[in-house]
Write a protein that holds these residues in place. Structure first.
Motif, short mmCIF file in Angstrom:
data_model
loop_
_atom_site.label_atom_id
_atom_site.label_comp_id
_atom_site.label_asym_id
_atom_site.label_seq_id
_atom_site.Cartn_x
_atom_site.Cartn_y
_atom_site.Cartn_z
N ASN A 116 8.42 17.02 1.28
CA ASN A 116 9.67 16.80 2.01
C ASN A 116 10.33 15.50 1.56
OD1 ASN A 116 11.70 17.30 3.78
ND2 ASN A 116 10.44 17.19 5.61
N PHE A 117 10.51 15.38 0.24
CA PHE A 117 11.01 14.13 -0.34
C PHE A 117 12.37 13.73 0.21
CE2 PHE A 117 12.98 11.62 -3.78
CZ PHE A 117 12.07 10.58 -3.81
N GLY A 118 13.26 14.67 0.36
CA GLY A 118 14.62 14.37 0.84
C GLY A 118 14.62 13.69 2.19
N ALA A 119 13.81 14.18 3.12
CA ALA A 119 13.75 13.58 4.45
C ALA A 119 13.20 12.17 4.39
CB ALA A 119 12.89 14.45 5.38
N TYR A 120 12.20 11.95 3.54
CA TYR A 120 11.64 10.61 3.43
C TYR A 120 12.59 9.65 2.71
CZ TYR A 120 7.39 12.33 5.48
OH TYR A 120 6.48 12.86 6.37
N GLN A 121 13.43 10.17 1.83
CA GLN A 121 14.46 9.33 1.23
C GLN A 121 15.41 8.83 2.32
OE1 GLN A 121 16.06 11.95 -1.94
NE2 GLN A 121 15.94 10.11 -3.21
N ASP A 122 15.78 9.72 3.23
CA ASP A 122 16.67 9.33 4.34
C ASP A 122 15.98 8.29 5.23
OD1 ASP A 122 18.56 11.10 3.39
OD2 ASP A 122 18.03 12.70 4.81
N THR A 123 14.70 8.47 5.47
CA THR A 123 13.95 7.50 6.28
C THR A 123 13.92 6.14 5.58
OG1 THR A 123 12.57 9.24 7.23
CG2 THR A 123 11.70 6.99 7.34
N ALA A 124 13.74 6.16 4.26
CA ALA A 124 13.62 4.91 3.50
C ALA A 124 14.90 4.09 3.53
CB ALA A 124 13.22 5.22 2.05
N ILE A 125 16.03 4.72 3.79
CA ILE A 125 17.28 3.98 3.93
C ILE A 125 17.22 3.09 5.16
CG2 ILE A 125 19.77 4.20 4.36
CD1 ILE A 125 18.89 4.92 1.50
N ARG A 126 16.55 3.56 6.21
CA ARG A 126 16.45 2.81 7.47
C ARG A 126 15.26 1.87 7.50
NH1 ARG A 126 17.22 8.04 8.81
NH2 ARG A 126 15.09 8.26 9.57
N GLU A 127 14.16 2.26 6.86
CA GLU A 127 12.93 1.47 6.90
C GLU A 127 12.06 1.85 5.71
OE1 GLU A 127 10.86 2.55 10.46
OE2 GLU A 127 10.56 4.62 9.83
N PRO A 128 11.25 0.93 5.22
CA PRO A 128 10.36 1.27 4.11
C PRO A 128 9.37 2.37 4.51
CG PRO A 128 10.42 -1.11 4.46
CD PRO A 128 11.12 -0.47 5.62
N VAL A 129 9.02 3.20 3.54
CA VAL A 129 8.04 4.24 3.76
C VAL A 129 6.83 3.92 2.87
CG1 VAL A 129 7.53 6.72 3.57
CG2 VAL A 129 9.84 5.95 4.23
N ILE A 130 5.70 3.67 3.49
CA ILE A 130 4.47 3.39 2.74
C ILE A 130 3.84 4.73 2.38
CG2 ILE A 130 2.17 2.37 2.83
CD1 ILE A 130 3.35 0.38 4.90
N ILE A 131 3.56 4.91 1.10
CA ILE A 131 2.98 6.16 0.61
C ILE A 131 1.52 5.91 0.29
CG2 ILE A 131 3.14 7.99 -1.11
CD1 ILE A 131 6.10 7.03 -1.51
N THR A 132 0.66 6.73 0.88
CA THR A 132 -0.78 6.56 0.70
C THR A 132 -1.33 7.60 -0.26
OG1 THR A 132 -1.33 8.00 2.57
CG2 THR A 132 -1.04 5.65 3.04
N LYS A 133 -2.42 7.24 -0.89
CA LYS A 133 -3.19 8.17 -1.72
C LYS A 133 -4.64 7.99 -1.32
CE LYS A 133 -4.09 9.80 -6.33
NZ LYS A 133 -3.79 9.67 -7.76
N ASN A 134 -5.28 9.06 -0.95
CA ASN A 134 -6.65 9.02 -0.46
C ASN A 134 -6.79 8.07 0.73
OD1 ASN A 134 -7.50 10.83 -2.49
ND2 ASN A 134 -7.73 9.15 -3.94
N GLY A 135 -5.75 8.04 1.55
CA GLY A 135 -5.78 7.24 2.77
C GLY A 135 -5.50 5.76 2.59
N ARG A 136 -5.20 5.35 1.37
CA ARG A 136 -4.94 3.92 1.11
C ARG A 136 -3.49 3.71 0.68
NH1 ARG A 136 -10.28 3.06 -2.45
NH2 ARG A 136 -11.77 3.13 -0.74
N PRO A 137 -2.84 2.67 1.17
CA PRO A 137 -1.46 2.39 0.73
C PRO A 137 -1.41 2.20 -0.78
CG PRO A 137 -2.06 1.00 2.60
CD PRO A 137 -3.31 1.69 2.15
N ARG A 138 -0.43 2.85 -1.41
CA ARG A 138 -0.35 2.76 -2.86
C ARG A 138 1.04 2.35 -3.35
NH1 ARG A 138 -2.07 7.15 -7.36
NH2 ARG A 138 -2.16 5.67 -9.07
N THR A 139 2.07 2.93 -2.76
CA THR A 139 3.44 2.61 -3.16
C THR A 139 4.33 2.55 -1.93
OG1 THR A 139 3.92 4.95 -3.53
CG2 THR A 139 3.26 3.67 -5.46
N VAL A 140 5.56 2.07 -2.15
CA VAL A 140 6.53 1.99 -1.06
C VAL A 140 7.85 2.58 -1.53
CG1 VAL A 140 7.83 0.43 0.46
CG2 VAL A 140 5.45 -0.08 -0.12
#
Length: 90
Positions: A13-37
């Motif tokens: 659901n990349f599009g929805a998270y892009q919209d969220t990222a406009i308002r606040e950073p979205v931390i993206i996890t891999k294997n339960g650990r923060p990896r990118t923002v």
């Protein structure tokens, strides 16, 4: 508030998270650990340019200077005194 989501959720659901990222950073996890923002482009530009508001001390009013002289550092930041002393000696 910052959203935290898995890389799998982002890919679904990349599009929805892009919209969220406009308002606040979205931390993206891999294997339960923060990896990118994922963040708004304007926020990225501001961070990479290290936007600073600069005011020359000679432009400060007497009231501003008095307030600075009366100011106190919040507890827990005493370690910064050593940094001031170290840099003042140079």
């Amino acid at each position: 508030m910052t959203a935290t989501v898995s890389a799998a959720a982002i890919s679904k659901n990349f599009g929805a998270y892009q919209d969220t990222a406009i308002r606040e950073p979205v931390i993206i996890t891999k294997n339960g650990r923060p990896r990118t923002v994922l963040m708004a482009y304007d926020d990225f530009v501001r961070l990479t340019k290290r936007l600073r508001i600069v005011q020359r001390t000679e432009d400060l009013s007497d009231l501003d200077i008095a307030e600075i002289e009366r100011s106190q550092m919040e507890p827990g930041h005493e370690h910064l005194d050593a940094e001031l002393t170290k840099h003042a000696a140079k």
